[in-house]
Structure formats: C-alpha cells, structure tokens
Design an enzyme around this catalytic site. Structure first.
Site, PDB file in Angstrom:
ATOM      1  N   ARG B 125     -38.057 -31.136 -15.235  1.00 62.35           N
ATOM      2  CA  ARG B 125     -38.349 -31.606 -16.616  1.00 62.35           C
ATOM      3  C   ARG B 125     -37.022 -32.075 -17.330  1.00 62.35           C
ATOM      4  O   ARG B 125     -36.202 -31.365 -17.269  1.00 62.35           O
ATOM      5  CB  ARG B 125     -39.356 -30.845 -17.238  1.00 62.35           C
ATOM      6  N   SER B 127     -36.053 -31.298 -20.276  1.00 63.17           N
ATOM      7  CA  SER B 127     -35.750 -30.220 -20.971  1.00 63.17           C
ATOM      8  C   SER B 127     -34.709 -29.433 -20.219  1.00 63.17           C
ATOM      9  O   SER B 127     -33.706 -28.814 -20.745  1.00 63.17           O
ATOM     10  CB  SER B 127     -36.544 -29.390 -21.583  1.00 63.17           C
ATOM     11  N   ARG B 130     -31.422 -31.337 -19.213  1.00 60.95           N
ATOM     12  CA  ARG B 130     -30.337 -31.337 -19.978  1.00 60.95           C
ATOM     13  C   ARG B 130     -29.709 -30.101 -19.924  1.00 60.95           C
ATOM     14  O   ARG B 130     -28.657 -30.197 -20.632  1.00 60.95           O
ATOM     15  CB  ARG B 130     -31.122 -31.578 -21.287  1.00 60.95           C
ATOM     16  N   GLU B 150     -35.335 -25.983  -4.893  1.00 64.53           N
ATOM     17  CA  GLU B 150     -33.923 -25.371  -4.660  1.00 64.53           C
ATOM     18  C   GLU B 150     -33.428 -25.464  -6.009  1.00 64.53           C
ATOM     19  O   GLU B 150     -32.930 -26.617  -6.374  1.00 64.53           O
ATOM     20  CB  GLU B 150     -33.005 -26.094  -3.512  1.00 64.53           C
ATOM     21  N   GLN B 169     -41.574 -31.415 -12.709  1.00 63.17           N
ATOM     22  CA  GLN B 169     -42.894 -32.123 -12.622  1.00 63.17           C
ATOM     23  C   GLN B 169     -42.877 -32.920 -11.244  1.00 63.17           C
ATOM     24  O   GLN B 169     -41.853 -33.198 -10.259  1.00 63.17           O
ATOM     25  CB  GLN B 169     -42.824 -33.097 -13.689  1.00 63.17           C
ATOM     26  N   TYR B 181     -50.892 -34.039   8.436  1.00 63.16           N
ATOM     27  CA  TYR B 181     -49.607 -33.267   8.292  1.00 63.16           C
ATOM     28  C   TYR B 181     -49.574 -32.464   9.322  1.00 63.16           C
ATOM     29  O   TYR B 181     -48.625 -32.030   9.766  1.00 63.16           O
ATOM     30  CB  TYR B 181     -49.730 -32.635   6.767  1.00 63.16           C
ATOM     31  N   LYS B 187     -42.953 -25.982  10.384  1.00 56.26           N
ATOM     32  CA  LYS B 187     -42.294 -24.986  10.296  1.00 56.26           C
ATOM     33  C   LYS B 187     -42.871 -24.158   9.205  1.00 56.26           C
ATOM     34  O   LYS B 187     -42.906 -22.985   8.864  1.00 56.26           O
ATOM     35  CB  LYS B 187     -40.859 -25.378  10.315  1.00 56.26           C
TER      36      LYS B 187
END
Lengths: 390, 218, 103
Positions: B125, B127, B130, B150, B169, B181, B187
């Site tokens: 996000r 914020s 920054r 990470e 987000q 999938y 893994k």
C-alpha cells in the site's frame, strides 16, 4: 538447617535473577508478577540469614523454591514461538470449569516427544502464598500455570488432543475429584450394597480390588500415586477429554500405548480406558461412569456432558479453513481433523481436483495448517469484534 | 484512438487480462469461488484492489555457520537454507521491527483461495511504500494458503510494523484460461506460516547440478 | 522443586512450619492453622463432607481426620479457643505420621 546452605540456595537464585530481571513482557499481568518477584528477592537480600532460626530458614527455602519455579515459568513464556492457538482452545475449555482470571497461562516447548502436561505446581498451594504475604507483604492475585508441549509436536493438532486429558488432571487437582471417587468407590464396595452387575463392573475396571488384602491396604493407605489413585485419575481425565473431543483421544492413546491390554501402576489398560470413554459417549448404562459424573457434579457444580459443537464441513477437503461461528466448534475442529486423517485421502484429491498423489506428510502438513488457521481466524475475528465494540 | 479494451465486439477484450473490480470480487466471494478468510472489514475490498493485512508469523534470517544462502545443489546440502531462518510469532496488535536491509518472510493474515482463472498481482500500500518497504509478486490462479510476502526495508532506519495492519494490496486479474493449480506437484500448499525457500527442490537445479558435475569431471 | 518431593509434601511441610510458628508465638500464622483445624472438626462432626471441605487443604484435613477423628470431633468449634496445646497435639500427630507417609 544451616544458614550457609540457605545462602547457597539464594546465591543460585540471585545468579539466575541477574539475567531474568531484564526479562521483558508485553503482557501486563506477567510484568506485575515479575515486579512482585523483584520485591521479594530484594527483601530477602536485606535479610541476615545468620540470625534466622531453623523454622525461618526452612520457610526461606520454600519461598526461594517458589521464586525459582516462577522464574522458570516466566522465562519459558518469553519464547516467541508459542502455539497460542492450542492455548486459546484449552483456555476456552478451562472456562467451563473455572474462571481463567485467576491464572496466567504460560507455555513451554520441551524436548520430549511425550512431554504433554499441565504444570500446576504453583497453582494449588495456598500456604506458600499466605507465607509470602505474611513474610514480605506481597500478594499474588494471579497464579502461573504452565502448559508443556513437545517441541517437535507443538504444531501437531492431531496429537495435541492429549492436552484435553492433561487439562482433566488440572481440574481433578483443583477440585480433588479423584480423592473423593477413591473414597466413595471403596465405601460402596465395603457397604455390600452393590448388585452383581455393579460389582462386576468395578472389578472389570479395577481388577485388583477383588484381592481383600489389596482392598484393605488401599483403604488404609491413601496415596495420590498408588495404582488405584492413578487409575481413577486416568479414567476421569479420559472422561473429561471426551466431553470436548469425543473418542479422538482414544486414537492417539491407542497409538502411544500400542493398545496396551494390561494395566500398569500408573495407567489402566488401554482397552479399559477406551471402553470407559465409549460407555460415556454411547450413554451405555454404567455404574462407574454415573458415579464419576455424579461426584464431579457434586464437587464442581458442572455437568460431565458433551461440551463441543460438531463441525459439519467439507472445507478441509477443499483446502480451506473452517469458519468457526461458536467457541464450542473449536473443540469440534479436532474431531473433524481426525476424521479427515482417518478417512481415505482420495476425498481431498477428488474435492480439490489434485492431479498428483498426496503423500502422508503432505496431508499431515495440510491438516495441521488448516486446523491452526481455523483457530487463528476465530481468535482474530473475536479480538477484532471486541475491539470495535469497545 | 481505439484501445484494445474498447473493441466493439469484445473479441480482443477477452484475450487480455481484465482487472476485476469490486463488484466482480464480491460476486466471486458470494459464490465461494474466491475465499478470503478472515475478511475483517468489507471495505478491504476497494474498487480495483483488495487490502491484505500483516499476519503474525515471521521467518527471519539469522547468522549461523552457513557462509551464504545456498541456492545451488553443488555443495551437497552442506548449507541448508532452512537453518538460516528462524521462526518468530506475534499476536494481533503486537509490532514487528523491520531493520534496514533486512529481508523478512511474512504472510498475510488472510488465507485465500483464488479461482482457477484468476491471478493476483501484489504491491505494498502506498503508505508503506513511502516508508521504504517494497514487494512485487504474483499469486497464481488456484493458489490456496496465506500469501507469502518478502518484506525488505530499503530505508536507512528501522520500521515498526503492526500485526494485523493492512500493509499490502492485490489486484486480481482474469487469466482468460482456466488452469488447475494442483495439476502438478506443488511445493507450497495451504501454507499458513511463511516457509523458507524450497528452491533446492527445483528439478532445474538437479539438472544443472548434473551438468556442473559432468563439466568438472566429478 | 529442589526442596520438596511433591506438592502435597510441600503443603504438609508448610503446615507443620505454620504450626511451629504459631507455637513459637507468632500469632499471624494462627488463623491459617485454625482454619484447617476447624475444617477438620467440621468434617468429623458431620457438618461438612467430602464435597464441601476446602479443596486446597483437603488432604491434610482427611489425614488429620483419619489419624484421630475423636480428638477433632470434640475440639471446640470456636477457633479463638485453639491454643498451643492443640497446636502441639496436631504437630505431634503429623510428625508421627509423616515418617510413614509415602507422599
């Protein structure tokens, strides 16, 4: 007792305290407890052991033991890998029997594969708290209780069902239920008023009571560690656990005892333990089960009954956590988890369209993850709702 | 000027990834094709993005006898990756201090299950961007589990993060084609805590290790 | 625990200590020992039973009741009347028993 020995004991504590005094706790209750330990240690430091009499020296030994044990519990609680999900579920069960406001529950992960237990050594000894208050004017409003888990199984929610049994030992100790059952069963047998079926049932579960000498010895020599005490306590704890997890503890029990057919001094035969729980769950008429239920109710005011809500879900097979709506479903999760483990794993493959064979360790990992997350989500949602409403 | 998305018959429109809007996302949640659990606030679902919260499990790198993180098989597993990470847990509302240049494996508070034809693109996000934390990752269609992230602090001072705060987000995109999938062995399956890299299980590395051995007459 | 063998052992040891302190004239310990003696009296007199005697000191109460029920039955139900003679009697009972106790 020589004051020099007391000095040695206190030096050991001071050495330990030199590190532990810097422990930092985010939980205010632990901080308060820690501050109280500091007050007592500081007061003992000012005492002159040379002028204490034998009684006073012995008192200090008890107090220092208490301080050591408290530090051991608090030190363990600073670990950052606590499986708080299982602690939460057990606390919910504990609330059925006792206010959890009186306790600070800490957790220790130990290097012993069978190391599941509740360490209640700081819980049930009002005398030590009275003594500390009289000697040092420090009052502990909350007592520490430690849940021990095997380090390697701390995330094994199938194995962790054993902790419900261990919680039973804690409740038993708090209310001294085994002690009363011990006396009542022997009195019933001695009264000669039991019918043939009742006598037969008692002898099935406590076969050694048919021996008159043994019977008399047990009547005259109560000891919390004799085989009769041990067996009553084990049956009680099995019964206690089955209120929350039905016969799941039997699965684990059969696994760890390899379905032991004979009793030992510490445990009844696994066959008897499994049967005892089954009688309760199936509501099979049983003199002994009813005896256990009635005595427990008379002491605690709490009925021995089904205290869980079953989880009716296919979520785990779909690889998603269960949305727990009611705290009682937390206990039901373990039953659901065991069911999925015992059912053919093809159910998961089909439901989730998995194109490869699921290894046992993968199913083990998935199930534990999903149980953990189901509990974790319930905790998070409950805390969020509470924060928003306050 | 016409854009690809505005072709009148929609034929090209169907061939490009369409970002899903709030209505699409809510519809997928409603018909249980998309799972986000727990969704503490409905407004986490924005017009074009979904906010995700910082979970309570972390893996941090530690200094030990391993001289480096070994993403090869050429050292006979002498420096196992797992031993270079240490697990730590927090509670909701606690904080986690992210040090400069430190990479920490964390996971979303939310457990997700994506539809077979939807993928997610992750970003911090603004914020948090920054403050100097960045992530960039894609979550594949059909993925289920908490989202592994990470976190790296590229700032020069530590950043104190709150567990449970919405920090990153996801934009969901329609992948056009439906994939499975779980068609091949995975893994990472139903992970709820961050997991150290399983890079050494990559088949490619096994082949590359063979080549290295052949080339060096080992 | 370094000192005590188990919890019950520790409780009895502490109770013996409290009796000793009371006999030595430290009145602050009297209410604690009086409480146990009174509870034992009530139990043997039938005013209390297995289900409502105090749990934390239950094993000491049952032990004392088993050792000399008549003595505790005839003891006053007013703790203010408990004195060193009574404390010494209880102390002797426990000291004698403790050497035979398995716990």
């Amino acid at each position: 007792m020589q004051s020099k020995l007391l000095e040695l004991h206190f030096s050991q504590l001071q050495f330990e305290w030199s590190k532990a005094k810097y422990n930092n706790y985010s939980d205010l209750r632990k901080k308060d407890y820690h501050t109280k330990l500091a007050t007592i240690i500081s007061a003992i430091e000012k005492e002159n052991f040379q002028i204490l009499n034998d009684t006073e020296i012995t008192q200090r030994f008890h107090v220092i033991d208490f301080l050591f044990k408290s530090l051991e519990f608090l030190n363990n609680s600073t670990t950052s890998t606590i499986p708080f999900e299982i602690v939460y579920v057990l606390s919910e069960a504990l609330k059925d029997w006792s206010s959890t406001d009186d306790y600070i529950i800490v957790t220790s992960l130990i290097n012993n594969i069978n190391g599941f237990s509740f360490d209640n050594s700081l819980m049930f000894n009002d005398f030590i708290y009275s003594d500390i208050e009289l000697l040092y004017d420090v009052k502990f409003e909350k007592k520490l209780v430690q849940i021990n888990l095997p380090l390697s199984l701390s995330r094994d929610y199938l194995a962790n069902v054993v902790l419900y049994h261990e919680l039973g030992h804690f409740i038993d100790r708090k209310f001294e239920i085994t002690r009363v059952i011990y006396i009542e069963i022997l009195n019933s047998v001695a009264s000669g008023k039991l019918n043939t079926n009742e006598q037969a049932e008692i002898l099935e579960y406590f076969p050694y009571l048919s021996d008159d000498k043994m019977f008399s010895w047990l009547k005259d020599n109560y000891n919390p560690f004799n085989l009769f005490s041990n067996h009553i306590a084990e049956y009680f704890c099995d019964l206690f656990a089955s209120q929350y997890i039905k016969n799941c503890s039997n699965h684990y029990l059969e696994y760890i005892t390899l379905n032991q057919k004979n009793y030992s001094i510490t445990h009844p035969s696994t066959t008897n333990r499994v049967n005892f729980v089954e009688m309760f769950l199936k509501r099979t008429p049983s003199f002994l089960v009813e005896h256990f239920e009635n005595i427990t109710y008379k002491i605690t005011g709490v009925n021995v009954e089904n205290k869980l809500a079953e989880v009716d879900s296919k979520n785990f097979e779909s690889l998603i956590p269960v949305e727990i709506q009611d705290g009682k479903e937390l206990h039901g999760l373990f039953i659901y988890g065991w069911k999925v483990w015992l059912d053919p794993w093809d159910n998961i493959k089909k439901q989730s369209n998995i194109g490869f064979d699921l290894s046992q360790v993968k199913v083990y990992e998935i199930l534990n993850n999903l149980i953990e997350k189901s509990i974790g989500n319930f905790i998070v949602k409950t805390e969020w709702k509470l924060a928003k409403s306050s | 000027m016409e854009t690809l998305l505005s072709k009148p018959n929609g034929s090209l429109q169907n061939q490009v990834s369409m970002i899903l809007n709030k209505e699409d996302v809510n519809k997928l949640i409603g018909n249980k094709k998309l799972v986000i659990s727990p969704l503490l606030e409905r407004d986490q679902i924005g017009e074009l993005t979904i906010d995700f919260r910082l979970g309570y499990n972390f893996l941090v790198t530690i200094h030990n006898n391993n001289p480096f993180l070994d993403a090869s098989l050429n050292n006979d597993d002498k420096f196992p990756l797992k031993s270079s990470f240490q697990e730590t847990r927090r509670l909701l509302g606690d904080t986690f201090l992210l040090h400069p240049n430190q990479t920490v494996l964390a996971s979303s508070l939310e457990y997700i299950k994506l539809p077979q034809n939807v993928y997610a693109v992750l970003s911090m996000r603004s914020s948090y961007l920054r403050m100097g934390i960045s992530i960039s990752a894609i979550v594949q269609p059909g993925y289920c589990g908490c989202i592994s992230i990470e976190l790296t602090n590229i700032n020069t001072i530590p950043i104190n993060l709150t567990i449970g705060a919405a920090i990153f987000q996801a934009r969901l995109y329609n992948a056009n084609a439906t994939t499975n999938y779980f068609a091949k062995k995975r893994k990472y399956m139903c992970q709820v805590r961050p997991v150290a890299s399983n890079v050494n299980d990559d088949n490619d590395l096994k082949e590359l290790n063979k080549i290295w051995k052949n080339n060096n007459h080992l | 625990m370094l000192y005590s063998h188990n919890l019950e052992d520790e409780k009895i040891n502490l109770f013996i200590l409290f009796l000793t302190k009371a006999i030595q004239g430290d009145q602050s310990y009297a209410p604690i020992v009086n409480d146990v003696i009174l509870e034992t009296h009530k139990y043997v007199a039938g005013e209390k039973n297995l289900y409502n005697i105090k749990r934390d000191s239950m094993n000491i109460i049952l032990l004392l009741a088993g050792l000399e029920a008549d003595y505790f039955k005839n003891i006053a139900d007013n703790p203010e009347q408990y004195d060193n003679k009574i404390y010494s009697k209880v102390l002797n009972l426990l000291a004698l028993q403790k050497s035979h106790m398995a716990y």
